[in-house]
Motif scaffolding. Structure first.
Motif, short mmCIF file in Angstrom:
data_model
loop_
_atom_site.label_atom_id
_atom_site.label_comp_id
_atom_site.label_asym_id
_atom_site.label_seq_id
_atom_site.Cartn_x
_atom_site.Cartn_y
_atom_site.Cartn_z
N TYR A 1 57.70 26.52 79.70
CA TYR A 1 58.70 27.18 79.03
C TYR A 1 59.80 26.35 78.03
O TYR A 1 60.08 26.73 77.09
CB TYR A 1 59.49 27.82 80.25
CG TYR A 1 58.68 29.13 80.47
CD1 TYR A 1 58.95 30.41 79.92
CD2 TYR A 1 57.98 29.19 81.40
CE1 TYR A 1 58.44 31.63 80.02
CE2 TYR A 1 57.38 30.35 81.88
CZ TYR A 1 57.51 31.64 81.21
OH TYR A 1 56.89 32.85 81.49
N ASP B 1 64.30 34.77 77.82
CA ASP B 1 63.03 33.98 77.11
C ASP B 1 62.79 34.64 75.59
O ASP B 1 62.61 33.89 74.65
CB ASP B 1 61.87 33.94 77.82
CG ASP B 1 60.66 33.12 77.15
OD1 ASP B 1 60.92 31.82 76.88
OD2 ASP B 1 59.45 33.74 76.91
N LEU C 1 68.30 23.93 77.21
CA LEU C 1 67.30 24.57 77.32
C LEU C 1 66.89 24.24 78.78
O LEU C 1 66.02 25.29 79.39
CB LEU C 1 66.30 24.17 76.43
CG LEU C 1 66.51 24.66 74.72
CD1 LEU C 1 65.51 24.33 73.81
CD2 LEU C 1 66.61 26.35 74.92
N SER D 1 60.62 25.68 69.09
CA SER D 1 61.23 26.77 68.15
C SER D 1 62.58 26.07 67.62
O SER D 1 62.80 26.44 66.45
CB SER D 1 61.61 28.05 69.13
OG SER D 1 60.10 28.45 69.50
N TRP D 2 63.38 25.54 68.33
CA TRP D 2 64.75 24.94 68.12
C TRP D 2 64.61 23.98 67.18
O TRP D 2 65.46 23.88 66.48
CB TRP D 2 65.44 24.94 69.27
CG TRP D 2 66.25 26.26 69.92
CD1 TRP D 2 65.69 27.08 70.60
CD2 TRP D 2 67.19 26.91 69.28
NE1 TRP D 2 66.27 28.21 70.76
CE2 TRP D 2 67.31 28.29 69.93
CE3 TRP D 2 68.30 26.78 67.99
CZ2 TRP D 2 68.24 29.17 69.75
CZ3 TRP D 2 69.14 27.75 68.08
CH2 TRP D 2 69.15 28.93 68.57
N VAL E 1 65.81 33.41 73.27
CA VAL E 1 65.73 32.22 73.15
C VAL E 1 64.64 31.67 72.27
O VAL E 1 64.63 30.78 71.34
CB VAL E 1 65.68 31.21 74.32
CG1 VAL E 1 65.83 29.78 74.38
CG2 VAL E 1 67.26 31.72 74.79
N LEU E 2 63.37 32.17 72.80
CA LEU E 2 62.12 31.54 72.22
C LEU E 2 61.93 31.99 70.81
O LEU E 2 61.39 31.29 69.99
CB LEU E 2 61.02 31.95 73.11
CG LEU E 2 59.69 31.45 72.43
CD1 LEU E 2 59.42 29.85 72.51
CD2 LEU E 2 58.36 32.10 73.54
N GLN F 1 60.31 26.51 74.05
CA GLN F 1 61.43 26.71 73.45
C GLN F 1 62.25 25.83 72.59
O GLN F 1 62.73 26.03 71.47
CB GLN F 1 62.49 27.20 74.64
CG GLN F 1 62.13 28.39 75.33
CD GLN F 1 62.89 28.54 76.68
OE1 GLN F 1 63.82 27.77 77.17
NE2 GLN F 1 62.64 29.77 77.23
N SER G 1 56.02 37.62 73.72
CA SER G 1 57.15 37.83 74.32
C SER G 1 57.57 39.20 74.73
O SER G 1 57.82 39.66 75.55
CB SER G 1 58.57 37.49 73.43
OG SER G 1 58.51 36.03 73.28
#
Length: 375
Positions: free
Chosen positions: A134, A222, A181, A141-142, A225-226, A138, A291
């Motif tokens: 996880y 999630d 995160l 992605s950021w 955030v994801l 994440q 998701s």
């Protein structure tokens, strides 16, 4: 096909009949009748498709992704990523994507191919595997958000860019993202572990309270955030970049009289615009389905065999689609970044030339040895 034994009571027998029939057949209080329960062929077909998708596509995505990320790291090292913010983010992104593939994709391939779940081998392995899959997804992605942010600042504030965007600030930003995160996913170390269920040990949520948290709270966290927040930020910054590029193009039209130059600049603008939009749209396309699946699955109860098999197939396709997001960056760089592509080609050529030189030196050495042996 499994055999199920049904228990049926013996028909009542009178004392007369019981006595006369004693020698011919011995009555019993219970009678076990074997009833074969056939599984639905459609269910078996859906489950087989899910299994084959993992067994066949997982190694392809894994090899392509790990190889592409490794080549990206090699090229970025030659481009001196530690001195240039965009290359620094891309370098860390390659490492993060490789972690996703090694921790997540390899586990599902091993489970479906060898019926061995490495997540269930140890209690700490269960917790760390969940946390890192996880956290790394994440973080990836950021980091993409950071890449677009760097471009946005460079496009909108070209004069202030060298002062605003520096390697030390990029490192600090990255460390902050990692810590934040990690805080989001830290609960896996006490909410999940090895439990015994249906005579099998597996990695799962430990208590009913934690189940409710993961099913009805964390799935939305999630999801946000994801996928949702990173996509909204990227698409917003990309729109800003495109607007600035268009204004610059209009300005060049009025100042640059050379039509050939204008065409080249327009071609570059169109290519950059397509790359920015494609990256953002594919990111949403790859991360959104899984998701949504987890949110929908939270409210699914008492599914029949067909519905359960259908949901399993949807989960398989959605997850493989998400893993594909961590394999394509190398190809995007080659298609959209001419400098990266040229450096990659030069790297391959240099390695090929170096290999030929070593082969030639080896052949010369062998020839000299043979000549000395004759004399």
């Amino acid at each position: 096909m499994e055999t199920v034994y049904e228990v049926s009571s013996w028909p009542p027998v009178s004392s007369t009949n019981f006595t006369t029939n004693w020698d011919s057949e011995a009555p019993n209080t219970t009678n076990f009748t074997a009833v074969e329960k056939e599984t639905d062929p459609y269910v078996d077909q859906l489950l087989d498709i899910s299994k084959y998708l993992w067994v066949v596509l997982s190694p392809v995505l894994f090899v392509v992704g790990v190889t592409g990320n490794a080549l990206t790291i090699v090229v970025l090292k030659q481009l001196k990523f530690h001195k240039k913010p965009p290359y620094f983010f891309l370098f860390v992104l390659s490492l993060c994507d490789t972690l996703v593939l090694c921790v997540g994709l390899s586990r599902y391939w091993i489970r479906e191919t060898f019926t061995l779940d490495i997540r269930s081998l140890t209690n700490y392995g269960c917790k760390f595997n969940l946390f890192f899959i996880y956290w790394s997804m994440q973080l990836s992605s950021w980091i993409l958000v950071c890449v677009v942010l760097e471009r946005c600042i460079k496009t909108n504030f070209p004069l202030r860019y060298p002062r605003l965007v520096t390697i030390p600030r990029c490192v600090i930003l990255l460390l902050v993202l990692m810590v934040v995160l990690a805080g989001v996913d830290l609960h896996y170390f006490w909410t999940n572990g090895l439990i015994l269920e249906d005579s099998e040990i597996g990695c799962d949520t430990l208590t009913e309270t934690y189940v409710n948290f993961e099913e009805f709270v964390f799935t939305y966290i999630d999801f946000t955030v994801l996928s949702v927040v990173p996509f909204l930020l990227m698409i917003g910054m990309n729109i800003t970049i495109i607007r600035v590029i268009r204004r610059s193009r209009e300005f060049r039209k009025s100042t640059v009289r050379n039509k050939s130059t204008n065409r080249k600049l327009k071609k570059f603008d169109v290519k950059l615009t397509k790359m920015l939009l494609c990256t953002s749209v594919y990111f949403l396309f790859a991360t959104l389905p899984i998701s949504i699946y987890f949110i929908v699955d939270s409210y699914q109860e008492d599914l029949d065999d067909v519905s359960s098999a259908q949901m399993d197939l949807v989960w398989t396709v959605s997850y493989l689609l998400q893993f594909s997001n961590y394999t394509i960056n190398f190809f995007l760089y080659n298609l959209t970044n001419k400098r990266f592509r040229n450096k990659f080609i030069n790297t391959i050529k240099c390695k090929s030339t170096e290999k030929k030189r070593y082969v030639l030196q080896y052949e010369i050495f062998i020839s000299e040895v043979k000549c000395k042996a004759r004399f």
